[in-house]
Motif scaffolding. Structure first.
Motif, PDB file in Angstrom:
ATOM      1  N   PHE A  76      71.993 -66.191  -4.089  1.00 11.08           N
ATOM      2  CA  PHE A  76      72.925 -66.397  -2.982  1.00 11.08           C
ATOM      3  C   PHE A  76      72.957 -67.875  -2.610  1.00 11.08           C
ATOM      4  O   PHE A  76      71.925 -68.547  -2.647  1.00 11.08           O
ATOM      5  N   ALA A  77      74.161 -68.354  -2.277  1.00 13.40           N
ATOM      6  CA  ALA A  77      74.312 -69.767  -1.952  1.00 13.40           C
ATOM      7  C   ALA A  77      75.077 -69.920  -0.653  1.00 13.40           C
ATOM      8  O   ALA A  77      75.831 -69.033  -0.251  1.00 13.40           O
ATOM      9  N   GLU A  96      76.381 -70.530  -8.571  1.00 19.72           N
ATOM     10  CA  GLU A  96      76.065 -70.787  -9.975  1.00 19.72           C
ATOM     11  C   GLU A  96      75.608 -69.547 -10.721  1.00 19.72           C
ATOM     12  O   GLU A  96      75.865 -69.400 -11.907  1.00 19.72           O
ATOM     13  N   LEU A  97      74.887 -68.675 -10.047  1.00 17.91           N
ATOM     14  CA  LEU A  97      74.407 -67.466 -10.707  1.00 17.91           C
ATOM     15  C   LEU A  97      74.934 -66.214 -10.014  1.00 17.91           C
ATOM     16  O   LEU A  97      74.285 -65.655  -9.142  1.00 17.91           O
ATOM     17  N   TYR A 272      82.558 -77.968  -0.421  1.00 22.97           N
ATOM     18  CA  TYR A 272      81.750 -76.893   0.166  1.00 22.97           C
ATOM     19  C   TYR A 272      80.243 -77.176   0.172  1.00 22.97           C
ATOM     20  O   TYR A 272      79.475 -76.476   0.786  1.00 22.97           O
ATOM     21  N   ARG A 273      79.816 -78.204  -0.524  1.00 22.58           N
ATOM     22  CA  ARG A 273      78.375 -78.541  -0.578  1.00 22.58           C
ATOM     23  C   ARG A 273      77.520 -77.271  -0.744  1.00 22.58           C
ATOM     24  O   ARG A 273      76.655 -76.968   0.056  1.00 22.58           O
ATOM     25  N   TYR A 274      77.807 -76.558  -1.817  1.00 23.49           N
ATOM     26  CA  TYR A 274      77.035 -75.338  -2.111  1.00 23.49           C
ATOM     27  C   TYR A 274      75.566 -75.677  -2.331  1.00 23.49           C
ATOM     28  O   TYR A 274      75.240 -76.685  -2.951  1.00 23.49           O
ATOM     29  N   PHE A 275      74.668 -74.861  -1.828  1.00 25.98           N
ATOM     30  CA  PHE A 275      73.261 -74.931  -2.259  1.00 25.98           C
ATOM     31  C   PHE A 275      72.629 -73.558  -2.080  1.00 25.98           C
ATOM     32  O   PHE A 275      73.126 -72.754  -1.274  1.00 25.98           O
ATOM     33  N   PRO A 276      71.588 -73.229  -2.825  1.00 24.87           N
ATOM     34  CA  PRO A 276      70.978 -71.905  -2.732  1.00 24.87           C
ATOM     35  C   PRO A 276      70.512 -71.638  -1.307  1.00 24.87           C
ATOM     36  O   PRO A 276      69.934 -72.516  -0.671  1.00 24.87           O
TER      37      PRO A 276
END
Ligand code: ADP
Ligand code: ZN
Ligand code: MG
Length: 478
Positions: A76-77, A96-97, A272-276
């Motif tokens: 989840f991100a 990403e996953l 969106y600056r996605y990160f886990p």
């Protein structure tokens, strides 16, 4: 120069769980605003999300039904953006996953099967809903309903394999049918359970590289998706032919005007600056979990189609139409249980009933005729009680009044005249009033049969048994 379109769809599907994805709040549609909320879905500081197992089960089930690989590990991100209906300032999604990848749906285009790739399916939470004041009597105010925040969604992203508005519509219909069959969503488009964004570009035929795409939002029916795509393809081709360039942008479909309008360009797009998400551990699924869900998969449209061809001896086309939606298939099976004449029932569903369904833009069960009533009409015709023509009138009357076919026939005196002495008098009368035609018929002009049948039907208001009329005309004029 001739152009071809390239289209990829992103579909958001609301999962039919009782509770939200990361808290225990209800997902019920239409509740009092802000009544299905708690500190977690309101995004209060210090709360922690807990993943709803049903969401994982449903998405896995969808992934299997859509021929995807189910990833044993997914993550989840946080997708960060500021918006009033997003209390946390980020949406929990997968990036990403994702949980499912590399699937496909088979659609039917002019009798040929075409495979449309599914890039990925991921789980995410829905945002809330802003309601602007003019709708609530105060134009200066905006209201926010957070019942929808945290409602579970899966996003299904297709490969850019679609080539026309029609293919996109076929893809969506097939996708919806599969999701209905596996019962993971009610797929109700009006209530927003199924939402579609379309990515569209055009390129000269023969060119390998894709053109620049635009993304169309705000289409709330399959018809609108098709229309919006067709409009956008034409628009892009015209821009290019006029020497212009397509700019990457998001556009809105205006269903009233039938056009797409620019909403925001690439420059205005969010970063969106996605990160886990550090609050959620990676999701790990074991083989047993996946296999147990595989065992719960019901029969799917393509398989049911083959079954309809075998068991009911339907032509391929009929079987395809009737299995194209779970409710069509259920309706057909139920009607056949009441009168076992599958091809006749199929004809009535496909010609008469689906016309009403299309006109009313409703579910087949909402068209106004129960399966057993449709079966009754078919049976009355087969038994020679009414003619096919009267059958159609009775059908319309059932749709209008909801009354049982036999009651309508009784009330309106529509029973077919199959009594040959009664009918003989009428046939005699018609022959007497058309002596010239009678003479010509006797002299071998048998194509005048149609004329006599028509007159007799007029006289009996369609109630004469056609076979009997033929016999009588032949008898009396030979
Ligand atoms: P983005 O990064 O803009 O979100 P993606 O590569 O994730 O774009 O693709 C989003 C959707 O757009 C997918 O359904 C994909 O198939 C489709 N798509 C990608 N490139 C094109 C293109 N050039 N023309 C039409 N559709 C495209
Ligand atoms: Zn909650
Ligand atoms: Mg993308």
């Amino acid at each position: 120069m001739d152009f071809e379109a390239v289209i990829g769809l992103e579909v958001h599907v609301q999962l039919a769980t009782e509770s939200k994805i990361f808290c225990g709040c209800s997902t019920k549609f239409g509740s009092q605003p802000n009544s299905n909320v708690c500190p977690v879905c309101l995004g209060m500081p210090g709360v922690l999300p807990v993943l709803n197992k049903k969401v994982v089960e449903y998405t896995t089930k969808a992934g299997l039904a859509l021929n995807c690989k189910i990833n044993r590990k997914s993550v989840f991100a946080r997708k960060n953006y500021f918006y009033p209906d997003l209390p946390k300032g980020y949406q929990i999604s997968q990036y990403e996953l994702p949980i499912c990848e590399h699937g496909y749906i088979e659609i039917n285009i002019d009798g040929n099967a075409k495979r449309i790739g599914i890039t990925r399916i991921h789980m995410e939470e829905d945002a809330g809903k802003s309601i602007h004041g003019e709708n609530l009597g105060d134009p200066s105010a905006s209201f926010i309903d957070l019942n929808r925040t945290g409602v579970p969604l899966m996003e299904i992203v297709s490969e850019p394999d679609l080539r026309s508005g029609e293919e996109a519509k076929e893809y969506l219909q097939k996708l919806k049918a599969i999701l209905e069959y596996i019962e993971v969503s009610d797929c109700n488009m009006e209530e927003g359970s199924l939402r579609c964004d379309a990515n569209i570009s055009v390129r000269p035929i023969g060119q390998k590289e894709f053109g620049t795409k635009t993304e169309i939002k705000n289409m709330n029916s399959f018809k609108n998706v098709q229309k919006a795509i067709e409009y956008e393809i034409k628009r892009q081709i015209k821009v290019i032919k006029d020497g212009g360039k397509i700019v990457q942008e998001t556009r809105l479909w205006d269903p009233d005007k039938g056009i797409t309008i620019s909403m925001r360009s690439k420059e205005e797009a969010h970063d969106y600056r996605y990160f886990p998400d550090p609050d959620l551990v990676p999701l790990k699924l074991d083989e047993d979990f996946i296999e147990n869900i595989r065992k719960t998969l019901p029969i799917l449209p393509d398989e049911l189609k083959e079954k309809f061809i075998k068991e009911y001896e339907l032509p391929e086309y009929d079987a395809m139409v009737l299995t194209s939606s779970k409710s069509y298939a259920d309706y057909f099976i139920e009607a056949v249980k009441h009168f076992n004449s599958p091809k006749k029932i199929s004809n009535w569903i496909m010609s008469e009933l689906l016309r009403v369904v299309n006109d009313k833009d409703c579910d087949i069960y909402e068209a106004g005729i129960l399966p057993e009533y449709l079966a009754e009409i078919v049976k009355l015709i087969e038994d020679g009680k009414i003619s096919g023509k009267i059958g159609k009138d009775v059908f319309e009357e059932v749709i209008k009044t909801g009354k049982k076919p036999s009651v309508i026939i009784e009330e309106k005196g529509l029973v077919q005249i199959s009594d040959s002495s009664e009918l003989e008098n009428i046939v005699k009368k018609v022959i007497e009033s058309s002596p010239k035609e009678a003479e010509r018929f006797k002299n071998g002009e048998t194509k005048l049969m149609g004329f006599f049948v028509g007159q007799i039907m007029k006289e009996t208001r369609g109630k004469a048994n056609p076979k009997l009329v033929n016999d009588l005309v032949n008898k009396l004029l030979s």
